[in-house]
Motif scaffolding. Structure first.
Motif, PDB file in Angstrom:
ATOM      1  N   HIS A   1       0.866  -1.182   0.000  1.00 59.98           N
ATOM      2  CA  HIS A   1       0.000   0.000   0.000  1.00 59.98           C
ATOM      3  C   HIS A   1       0.898   1.226   0.000  1.00 59.98           C
TER       4      HIS A   1
ATOM      5  N   CYS B   1      -2.830   2.453  -3.241  1.00 59.47           N
ATOM      6  CA  CYS B   1      -3.964   2.083  -2.375  1.00 59.47           C
ATOM      7  C   CYS B   1      -3.595   2.293  -0.900  1.00 59.47           C
TER       8      CYS B   1
ATOM      9  N   GLN C   1      -5.808   0.194   4.539  1.00 60.49           N
ATOM     10  CA  GLN C   1      -7.114  -0.417   4.779  1.00 60.49           C
ATOM     11  C   GLN C   1      -7.606  -1.159   3.540  1.00 60.49           C
ATOM     12  N   GLU C   2      -7.393  -0.563   2.366  1.00 60.37           N
ATOM     13  CA  GLU C   2      -7.809  -1.224   1.121  1.00 60.37           C
ATOM     14  C   GLU C   2      -7.036  -2.532   0.921  1.00 60.37           C
TER      15      GLU C   2
ATOM     16  N   GLU D   1      -8.437  -5.126   3.310  1.00 55.40           N
ATOM     17  CA  GLU D   1      -9.739  -5.647   2.867  1.00 55.40           C
ATOM     18  C   GLU D   1      -9.559  -6.608   1.695  1.00 55.40           C
ATOM     19  N   TYR D   2      -8.622  -6.288   0.827  1.00 54.66           N
ATOM     20  CA  TYR D   2      -8.355  -7.122  -0.342  1.00 54.66           C
ATOM     21  C   TYR D   2      -7.844  -8.501   0.095  1.00 54.66           C
TER      22      TYR D   2
END
Length: 181
Positions: A77, A93, A96-97, A100-101
Protein backbone atom coordinates in the motif's frame (compact mmCIF):
# COMPACT_ATOMS: atom_id res chain seq x y z
CA UNK A 1 -10.94 0.82 12.08
CA UNK A 2 -13.77 -0.57 14.18
CA UNK A 3 -14.71 -3.18 11.62
CA UNK A 4 -11.14 -4.40 11.44
CA UNK A 5 -11.06 -4.87 15.21
CA UNK A 6 -14.27 -6.86 15.12
CA UNK A 7 -12.85 -9.12 12.44
CA UNK A 8 -9.69 -9.63 14.45
CA UNK A 9 -11.77 -10.56 17.50
CA UNK A 10 -13.57 -13.21 15.49
CA UNK A 11 -10.24 -14.60 14.35
CA UNK A 12 -9.08 -14.65 17.96
CA UNK A 13 -12.13 -16.63 19.02
CA UNK A 14 -11.46 -19.13 16.31
CA UNK A 15 -7.84 -19.40 17.41
CA UNK A 16 -8.98 -20.10 20.97
CA UNK A 17 -11.08 -23.05 19.88
CA UNK A 18 -8.30 -24.30 17.67
CA UNK A 19 -5.74 -23.85 20.39
CA UNK A 20 -7.87 -25.85 22.79
CA UNK A 21 -7.97 -28.69 20.28
CA UNK A 22 -4.23 -28.48 19.71
CA UNK A 23 -3.46 -28.49 23.39
CA UNK A 24 -5.65 -31.54 23.84
CA UNK A 25 -3.85 -33.19 20.95
CA UNK A 26 -0.44 -32.21 22.33
CA UNK A 27 -1.31 -33.62 25.71
CA UNK A 28 -2.11 -36.91 23.99
CA UNK A 29 1.16 -36.82 22.08
CA UNK A 30 3.19 -36.00 25.15
CA UNK A 31 1.86 -38.93 27.15
CA UNK A 32 3.24 -41.17 24.46
CA UNK A 33 6.45 -39.19 24.09
CA UNK A 34 7.38 -38.95 27.75
CA UNK A 35 8.64 -42.49 28.07
CA UNK A 36 11.00 -42.22 25.11
CA UNK A 37 12.07 -38.70 26.04
CA UNK A 38 13.08 -39.64 29.57
CA UNK A 39 15.05 -42.70 28.47
CA UNK A 40 17.09 -40.72 25.96
CA UNK A 41 19.24 -37.77 26.99
CA UNK A 42 20.13 -36.77 23.43
CA UNK A 43 18.26 -33.46 23.79
CA UNK A 44 20.13 -31.42 26.39
CA UNK A 45 18.56 -28.31 24.85
CA UNK A 46 15.14 -29.23 26.29
CA UNK A 47 15.56 -29.63 30.03
CA UNK A 48 12.01 -30.83 30.67
CA UNK A 49 8.62 -31.52 29.13
CA UNK A 50 7.11 -28.53 30.93
CA UNK A 51 8.96 -26.05 28.72
CA UNK A 52 8.10 -28.07 25.62
CA UNK A 53 4.45 -27.85 26.57
CA UNK A 54 4.55 -24.06 26.51
CA UNK A 55 6.45 -23.73 23.25
CA UNK A 56 4.57 -22.96 20.05
CA UNK A 57 3.66 -26.09 18.11
CA UNK A 58 5.99 -25.14 15.26
CA UNK A 59 9.01 -25.11 17.53
CA UNK A 60 8.33 -28.46 19.18
CA UNK A 61 6.57 -30.25 16.33
CA UNK A 62 7.49 -30.92 12.74
CA UNK A 63 10.90 -32.45 13.46
CA UNK A 64 12.41 -29.55 11.56
CA UNK A 65 14.19 -27.87 14.45
CA UNK A 66 11.92 -24.85 14.59
CA UNK A 67 11.56 -24.17 10.88
CA UNK A 68 8.40 -23.48 8.89
CA UNK A 69 7.59 -23.56 5.19
CA UNK A 70 5.00 -21.03 4.06
CA UNK A 71 3.45 -19.43 1.02
CA UNK A 72 2.19 -15.87 1.16
CA UNK A 73 0.36 -13.24 -0.82
CA UNK A 74 1.56 -9.68 -0.25
CA UNK A 75 -0.44 -6.55 -1.03
CA UNK A 76 1.58 -3.38 -0.74
CA UNK A 77 0.00 0.00 0.00
CA UNK A 78 1.07 3.64 -0.21
CA UNK A 79 2.62 3.42 3.28
CA UNK A 80 4.67 0.28 2.56
CA UNK A 81 8.45 0.30 2.81
CA UNK A 82 8.80 0.06 -1.00
CA UNK A 83 5.44 1.10 -2.51
CA UNK A 84 6.20 -0.30 -5.96
CA UNK A 85 4.63 -3.28 -7.69
CA UNK A 86 6.56 -6.08 -9.35
CA UNK A 87 6.43 -4.20 -12.67
CA UNK A 88 7.76 -1.08 -10.94
CA UNK A 89 4.36 0.65 -10.95
CA UNK A 90 3.66 3.06 -8.07
CA UNK A 91 1.24 1.68 -5.47
CA UNK A 92 -1.37 4.14 -4.27
CA UNK A 93 -3.96 2.08 -2.37
CA UNK A 94 -4.36 2.65 1.38
CA UNK A 95 -3.42 0.10 4.03
CA UNK A 96 -7.11 -0.42 4.78
CA UNK A 97 -7.81 -1.22 1.12
CA UNK A 98 -4.91 -3.67 1.08
CA UNK A 99 -6.22 -5.35 4.27
CA UNK A 100 -9.74 -5.65 2.87
CA UNK A 101 -8.36 -7.12 -0.34
CA UNK A 102 -6.31 -9.73 1.53
CA UNK A 103 -9.32 -10.51 3.73
CA UNK A 104 -11.41 -11.18 0.62
CA UNK A 105 -8.81 -13.63 -0.71
CA UNK A 106 -8.73 -15.33 2.69
CA UNK A 107 -12.51 -15.78 2.64
CA UNK A 108 -12.31 -17.39 -0.81
CA UNK A 109 -9.71 -19.90 0.35
CA UNK A 110 -10.51 -20.73 3.94
CA UNK A 111 -13.26 -23.29 3.28
CA UNK A 112 -11.24 -25.33 0.76
CA UNK A 113 -9.58 -28.66 1.51
CA UNK A 114 -5.80 -28.28 1.91
CA UNK A 115 -4.61 -29.52 -1.50
CA UNK A 116 -7.18 -27.38 -3.28
CA UNK A 117 -6.41 -24.40 -1.05
CA UNK A 118 -2.71 -24.73 -1.82
CA UNK A 119 -3.38 -24.81 -5.58
CA UNK A 120 -5.74 -21.82 -5.48
CA UNK A 121 -3.37 -19.93 -3.16
CA UNK A 122 -0.47 -20.42 -5.60
CA UNK A 123 -2.62 -19.31 -8.54
CA UNK A 124 -3.76 -16.18 -6.69
CA UNK A 125 -0.23 -15.40 -5.52
CA UNK A 126 1.00 -15.48 -9.13
CA UNK A 127 -1.52 -12.87 -10.22
CA UNK A 128 -2.20 -10.86 -7.03
CA UNK A 129 0.95 -10.81 -4.89
CA UNK A 130 3.29 -7.81 -4.89
CA UNK A 131 6.19 -9.98 -3.65
CA UNK A 132 8.84 -11.46 -5.93
CA UNK A 133 7.86 -14.87 -4.56
CA UNK A 134 4.73 -14.53 -6.73
CA UNK A 135 6.57 -16.25 -9.59
CA UNK A 136 6.87 -19.31 -7.33
CA UNK A 137 3.20 -19.17 -6.38
CA UNK A 138 4.01 -17.20 -3.24
CA UNK A 139 6.33 -19.91 -1.88
CA UNK A 140 8.99 -18.34 0.36
CA UNK A 141 10.53 -21.71 1.30
CA UNK A 142 11.69 -22.92 4.72
CA UNK A 143 12.92 -20.44 7.30
CA UNK A 144 13.63 -20.28 11.01
CA UNK A 145 13.08 -17.49 13.51
CA UNK A 146 15.09 -14.33 12.91
CA UNK A 147 14.98 -14.49 9.11
CA UNK A 148 11.74 -12.62 8.40
CA UNK A 149 9.79 -9.64 9.74
CA UNK A 150 8.79 -10.39 13.36
CA UNK A 151 5.05 -10.05 12.65
CA UNK A 152 5.36 -12.38 9.66
CA UNK A 153 7.28 -14.95 11.72
CA UNK A 154 4.90 -14.74 14.64
CA UNK A 155 1.98 -15.55 12.35
CA UNK A 156 3.82 -18.25 10.40
CA UNK A 157 4.99 -20.12 13.51
CA UNK A 158 1.54 -19.92 15.10
CA UNK A 159 -0.08 -21.75 12.16
CA UNK A 160 -0.52 -25.48 11.81
CA UNK A 161 0.46 -27.07 8.50
CA UNK A 162 -2.44 -26.48 6.10
CA UNK A 163 -3.75 -23.53 8.07
CA UNK A 164 -4.37 -20.03 6.69
CA UNK A 165 -3.44 -16.90 8.66
CA UNK A 166 -5.54 -13.86 9.41
CA UNK A 167 -4.43 -10.59 7.81
CA UNK A 168 -0.78 -9.96 8.82
CA UNK A 169 0.64 -6.43 8.63
CA UNK A 170 4.41 -5.74 8.30
CA UNK A 171 6.55 -2.87 6.97
CA UNK A 172 6.34 -4.49 3.55
CA UNK A 173 2.55 -4.43 3.39
CA UNK A 174 -0.33 -6.78 4.15
CA UNK A 175 0.11 -10.54 3.96
CA UNK A 176 -1.97 -13.68 3.85
CA UNK A 177 0.08 -16.71 4.91
CA UNK A 178 -0.51 -20.41 4.28
CA UNK A 179 1.70 -22.84 6.17
CA UNK A 180 2.63 -25.87 4.05
CA UNK A 181 5.43 -27.42 6.11
Amino acid sequence: GGGGCGGGGGGGGLGGGLLGLLQARDAGQQDGATASASSSSSHPGFPNQGIMGQMPQAMSGGGNSGMVHVMHILRKHAGSKKPKGRQGQKITCTQQEAEEYIEEIGFQLVELPFEEMRKQFAALAKTESDCNSAVKGGDVGWFRRGQRAPEFEEAAFALQVGELSDVVVTDSGVHLILRIG
